[in-house]
Design a protein around this motif. Structure first.
Motif, PDB file in Angstrom:
ATOM      1  N   PHE A  68       0.834  -1.206   0.000  1.00 24.52           N
ATOM      2  CA  PHE A  68       0.000   0.000   0.000  1.00 24.52           C
ATOM      3  C   PHE A  68       0.864   1.250   0.000  1.00 24.52           C
ATOM      4  O   PHE A  68       0.436   2.327  -0.409  1.00 24.52           O
ATOM      5  CB  PHE A  68      -0.942   0.032   1.210  1.00 24.52           C
ATOM      6  N   PRO A  88       0.057  -3.845  -4.847  1.00 24.77           N
ATOM      7  CA  PRO A  88      -0.525  -4.799  -3.892  1.00 24.77           C
ATOM      8  C   PRO A  88      -1.161  -6.008  -4.578  1.00 24.77           C
ATOM      9  O   PRO A  88      -1.057  -7.123  -4.061  1.00 24.77           O
ATOM     10  CB  PRO A  88      -1.604  -3.994  -3.155  1.00 24.77           C
ATOM     11  N   TYR A  89      -1.815  -5.785  -5.751  1.00 24.72           N
ATOM     12  CA  TYR A  89      -2.552  -6.881  -6.368  1.00 24.72           C
ATOM     13  C   TYR A  89      -1.646  -7.915  -7.040  1.00 24.72           C
ATOM     14  O   TYR A  89      -2.133  -8.901  -7.564  1.00 24.72           O
ATOM     15  CB  TYR A  89      -3.602  -6.348  -7.354  1.00 24.72           C
ATOM     16  N   ARG A  91       1.028  -9.067  -5.198  1.00 30.85           N
ATOM     17  CA  ARG A  91       1.758  -9.673  -4.076  1.00 30.85           C
ATOM     18  C   ARG A  91       0.888 -10.753  -3.451  1.00 30.85           C
ATOM     19  O   ARG A  91      -0.275 -10.503  -3.158  1.00 30.85           O
ATOM     20  CB  ARG A  91       2.077  -8.616  -3.011  1.00 30.85           C
ATOM     21  N   GLN A  92       1.496 -11.913  -3.211  1.00 29.39           N
ATOM     22  CA  GLN A  92       0.721 -12.997  -2.613  1.00 29.39           C
ATOM     23  C   GLN A  92       0.671 -12.864  -1.100  1.00 29.39           C
ATOM     24  O   GLN A  92       1.074 -13.754  -0.362  1.00 29.39           O
ATOM     25  CB  GLN A  92       1.312 -14.348  -3.003  1.00 29.39           C
ATOM     26  N   VAL A  93       0.212 -11.702  -0.673  1.00 30.50           N
ATOM     27  CA  VAL A  93      -0.029 -11.478   0.754  1.00 30.50           C
ATOM     28  C   VAL A  93      -1.427 -10.875   0.878  1.00 30.50           C
ATOM     29  O   VAL A  93      -1.868 -10.172  -0.014  1.00 30.50           O
ATOM     30  CB  VAL A  93       1.005 -10.510   1.391  1.00 30.50           C
ATOM     31  N   ASN A  94      -2.134 -11.196   1.919  1.00 30.94           N
ATOM     32  CA  ASN A  94      -3.464 -10.621   2.138  1.00 30.94           C
ATOM     33  C   ASN A  94      -3.515  -9.993   3.512  1.00 30.94           C
ATOM     34  O   ASN A  94      -2.748 -10.352   4.404  1.00 30.94           O
ATOM     35  CB  ASN A  94      -4.549 -11.688   1.999  1.00 30.94           C
ATOM     36  N   THR A  95      -4.424  -9.049   3.650  1.00 30.05           N
ATOM     37  CA  THR A  95      -4.477  -8.246   4.863  1.00 30.05           C
ATOM     38  C   THR A  95      -5.838  -8.359   5.544  1.00 30.05           C
ATOM     39  O   THR A  95      -6.856  -8.369   4.868  1.00 30.05           O
ATOM     40  CB  THR A  95      -4.213  -6.761   4.516  1.00 30.05           C
ATOM     41  N   GLY A 115     -11.317 -12.497  -3.666  1.00 28.60           N
ATOM     42  CA  GLY A 115      -9.911 -12.676  -4.032  1.00 28.60           C
ATOM     43  C   GLY A 115      -9.731 -13.781  -5.058  1.00 28.60           C
ATOM     44  O   GLY A 115      -8.948 -13.645  -6.014  1.00 28.60           O
ATOM     45  N   MET A 118     -10.840 -12.651  -8.451  1.00 26.97           N
ATOM     46  CA  MET A 118      -9.851 -11.759  -9.072  1.00 26.97           C
ATOM     47  C   MET A 118      -8.676 -12.557  -9.633  1.00 26.97           C
ATOM     48  O   MET A 118      -8.001 -12.121 -10.550  1.00 26.97           O
ATOM     49  CB  MET A 118      -9.348 -10.735  -8.043  1.00 26.97           C
ATOM     50  N   PRO A 166      -7.603 -16.939  -0.610  1.00 25.44           N
ATOM     51  CA  PRO A 166      -6.659 -17.128  -1.715  1.00 25.44           C
ATOM     52  C   PRO A 166      -5.369 -17.842  -1.295  1.00 25.44           C
ATOM     53  O   PRO A 166      -4.459 -17.957  -2.094  1.00 25.44           O
ATOM     54  CB  PRO A 166      -6.356 -15.693  -2.171  1.00 25.44           C
ATOM     55  N   PRO A 168      -2.766 -17.027   0.878  1.00 23.92           N
ATOM     56  CA  PRO A 168      -1.589 -16.180   0.660  1.00 23.92           C
ATOM     57  C   PRO A 168      -0.345 -16.801   1.279  1.00 23.92           C
ATOM     58  O   PRO A 168      -0.442 -17.683   2.125  1.00 23.92           O
ATOM     59  CB  PRO A 168      -1.961 -14.891   1.393  1.00 23.92           C
TER      60      PRO A 168
END
Lengths: 372, 278
Positions: A68, A88-89, A91-95, A115, A118, A166, A168
């Motif tokens: 971000f 961000p979209y 990156r294989q990380v989720n928040t 997710g 997408m 997803p 992550p």
């Protein structure tokens, strides 16, 4: 400092590696250094907590990992790959957001599926994963509800399921429990730990709550003013705080001034103001001698009769009964108060009277010398 | 001095200021409503008059509605009005949506205030000035291209519709929680997909409001249309204006009543749509 891109590729690289990351907001007189040359390595499958007061930079670090914000300096690796430049979209990380940020125009199931949609997963796979996630967070019967029609705790679970769906590489949690009441918070602490065990995903958890950090984490990074002061297991952080800030921020602590008389790697001996010498643990690379500050946790000391076993002596000022344990406030003279916390047993009532002279015995290796 | 007189002098608990508690509030409100709506009443009533007078009631009939419906000038002007209003409001809403995104979903940049002013300029500049300017501009283009079609009217209407479409869309975007778009990006949505799946559905009531407002404003316009239109390009309002120069018949009443009904219907539809989406 390692140069970007030249990271060593082992069989199992670190989940996240931040190298010399700095983040500065604003410029000129409004300049705020949110992160100041921070480096940290977070292992696979770890429950890693960034702990610190508000404004310490913990959320900034999380936002840099999520993408971000972008660092002014340094780089961030995700499983060995430099992701610093990615949006961000990608990156294989989720928040999990502090306010959950659930999509109000979608159902519970719609939020969880987002997710995966997408990522253009096939419909049957999406449906199966959503069903699994609903089961994982125990929300099956609410799958078709609007997110405005469920409680805060339930929204929290949906936010978790949405971020986990997803699968992550890393799950980022930004103070996700702060909006919940105490009872729900305790439940969710256990729930989060269970989810981490069941999914095997690396969790990076941001909080200002030291108790939350101690109970849930595999390792904790204590942050202040844009720096990481100490990284260690909850026990290491609690028992062996290396800095005054860490000792102060986590739990209750007694501060003692002393002379370092012997230093051998991390083992040392310190001479207290009473003249007694006790063993103490030293921080890494500490100077060999001089004036130091040592900390002793209240539960690592005992009230004894004045005499040979006492490391310190003073007047017992106050006795505060807490049911399971009792706090003894001892006035040491120039150094101020020393608090001793002792577990209660049936036969020690009235053993020591307020106003009397008492001794304080310190458990072996309970004293920790601070770096400053 | 008694206790009683004492307590009478102490002021009662201070209530927060409310215009509704001010003296004369109800009267002023009634006068305003009367002035707004009373003139509409004879208009609607006399549209159903069976005689040719707009002042003497001679009986109920749909005569003037039928006359308007059969009048090919009215048919022609109606179709043109709808074509212009639809094209202009759609184009204006698309442009206004982009402008609203550009002024709310970016880091503050230099000239942002100037851009606000430019978008809202048609609200400030007297319509007649815009009309004359467009007349001169289009006259030049007409002379060069020899094109005399409806595009001039559509472009002119689009221009003055933009601020009306822009206002509700911008208000909606500003009221939206920004973390929703961040969350979408976090969940692998590209900026376009974030817009399609999150931003647009959530600002949709604002977009609809903008579209309807722009449509009504375009449908209603006289001044700019009068200046820009080529010969034989009357819209409904300019046709009615033309009729007023001759003997006025309840046919104009009938057309006005239909226009009134259309705008009331649109406002009502929008109100319920909006409430359903909340």
């Amino acid at each position: 400092m390692g140069m970007g891109g030249m990271s060593t590729r082992k069989d199992s690289p670190a989940a996240v590696e931040a190298n010399g990351v700095s983040k500065i907001f604003g410029d000129g007189s409004d300049k705020v250094v949110a992160l100041d040359d921070v480096s940290v390595t977070i292992k696979q499958n770890e429950f890693f907590t960034l702990l610190g007061p508000s404004g310490c930079g913990k959320t900034t670090l999380l936002r840099l990992i999520a993408g971000f914000d972008h660092p002014n300096n340094g780089n961030i690796l995700l499983e060995g790959d430099d992701i610093s430049g990615l949006p961000p979209y990608q990156r294989q990380v989720n928040t999990v957001f502090q306010n959950y940020a659930l999509f109000p125009h979608m159902t519970v199931a719609g939020n969880i599926a987002f997710g995966l949609e997408m990522l253009d997963k096939p419909r049957n796979e999406i449906d199966a994963t959503v069903a699994n996630m609903l089961k994982l967070v125990r929300m099956e019967e609410l799958r078709d509800r609007q997110t405005s029609q469920i409680s805060g705790g339930q929204q929290q679970r949906v936010a978790l399921a949405r971020a986990l769906a997803p699968h992550p590489k890393v799950l980022l949690l930004d103070e996700p429990l702060s909006a919940l009441d105490l009872k729900l918070r305790k439940e969710m602490q256990i729930e989060l730990k269970r989810l981490q065990n069941e999914t095997g995903i690396t969790f990076i958890f941001v909080t200002h709550d030291q108790e939350e950090a101690l109970t849930m984490s595999d390792r904790i990074a204590v942050m202040s003013n844009g720096n990481i002061l100490q990284i260690g297991s909850p026990r290491e952080i609690y028992d062996h705080p290396a800095e005054r800030f860490v000792a102060n921020f986590i739990g209750e602590t007694n501060f003692l001034t002393a002379d370092l008389v012997l230093a051998k790697n991390k083992a040392g001996k310190i001479k207290l103001s009473s003249g007694k010498t006790i063993a103490a643990t030293l921080p890494d690379n500490h100077a060999a001698n001089g004036k130091v500050t040592a900390v002793v946790r209240p539960e690592h000391a005992r009230i004894v009769k004045p005499g040979t076993s006492a490391a310190l002596e003073g007047r017992l000022d106050n006795i505060v009964y807490f049911g399971t344990d009792t706090h003894y406030h001892v006035k040491l003279g120039a150094e101020g108060d020393f608090i001793v916390r002792m577990q209660n047993s049936r036969d020690d009532a009235g053993k020591f009277a307020a106003g009397s002279k008492v001794g304080i015995a310190i458990d072996s290796n309970a004293a920790q010398v601070l770096r400053d | 001095m008694t206790e009683l007189s004492n307590s009478a002098q102490t002021p009662t608990l201070r209530r927060p200021f409310s215009v509704r508690t001010q003296p004369g509030f109800a009267t002023i409100a009634m006068v305003c409503f009367f002035l707004l709506y009373a003139p509409l009443l004879p208009l609607v009533v006399y549209s159903f008059n069976s005689g040719t007078s707009i002042a003497f009631w001679e009986g109920f009939s749909f005569r003037w509605y039928v006359a308007a419906w059969d009048n090919e000038f009215v048919q022609d002007a109606t179709i043109r009005s709808v074509v212009v209003a639809t094209s202009a409001s759609f184009t204006a809403t698309c442009l206004a949506t982009m402008a609203a995104l550009g002024t709310t979903r970016t880091r503050p940049y230099r000239g942002l205030t100037a851009i606000y002013a430019m978008i809202n300029q048609p609200l400030m500049v007297p319509e007649i000035v815009t009309a004359v300017a467009l007349l001169i501009l289009f006259a030049t283009i007409k002379a060069v291209t020899n094109y005399h079609g409806l595009a001039y009217l559509i472009i002119a209407h689009t221009a003055f519709c933009i601020p009306f479409a822009y206002m509700p869309i911008r208000a909606r975007l500003e009221g939206m929680d920004l973390s929703l778009e961040t969350a979408a990006a976090d969940l692998y949505a590209t900026p376009w997909k974030t817009f399609r799946r999150v931003t647009l559905p959530l600002v949709w009531p604002g977009v609809l409001a903008g579209l309807m407002l722009a449509f009504v404003i375009s449908l209603d316009d006289v001044v700019i249309t009068e200046f820009v239109k080529s010969a034989g390009q009357d819209t409904l309002p300019t046709y009615m204006l033309g009729q007023l120069r001759r003997a006025i018949t309840p046919e104009v009443h009938a057309i006005s009543t239909v226009l009134l009904a259309v705008s009331v219907a649109m406002v009502t539809i929008f109100f319920f749509l909006n409430r359903k989406m909340q």
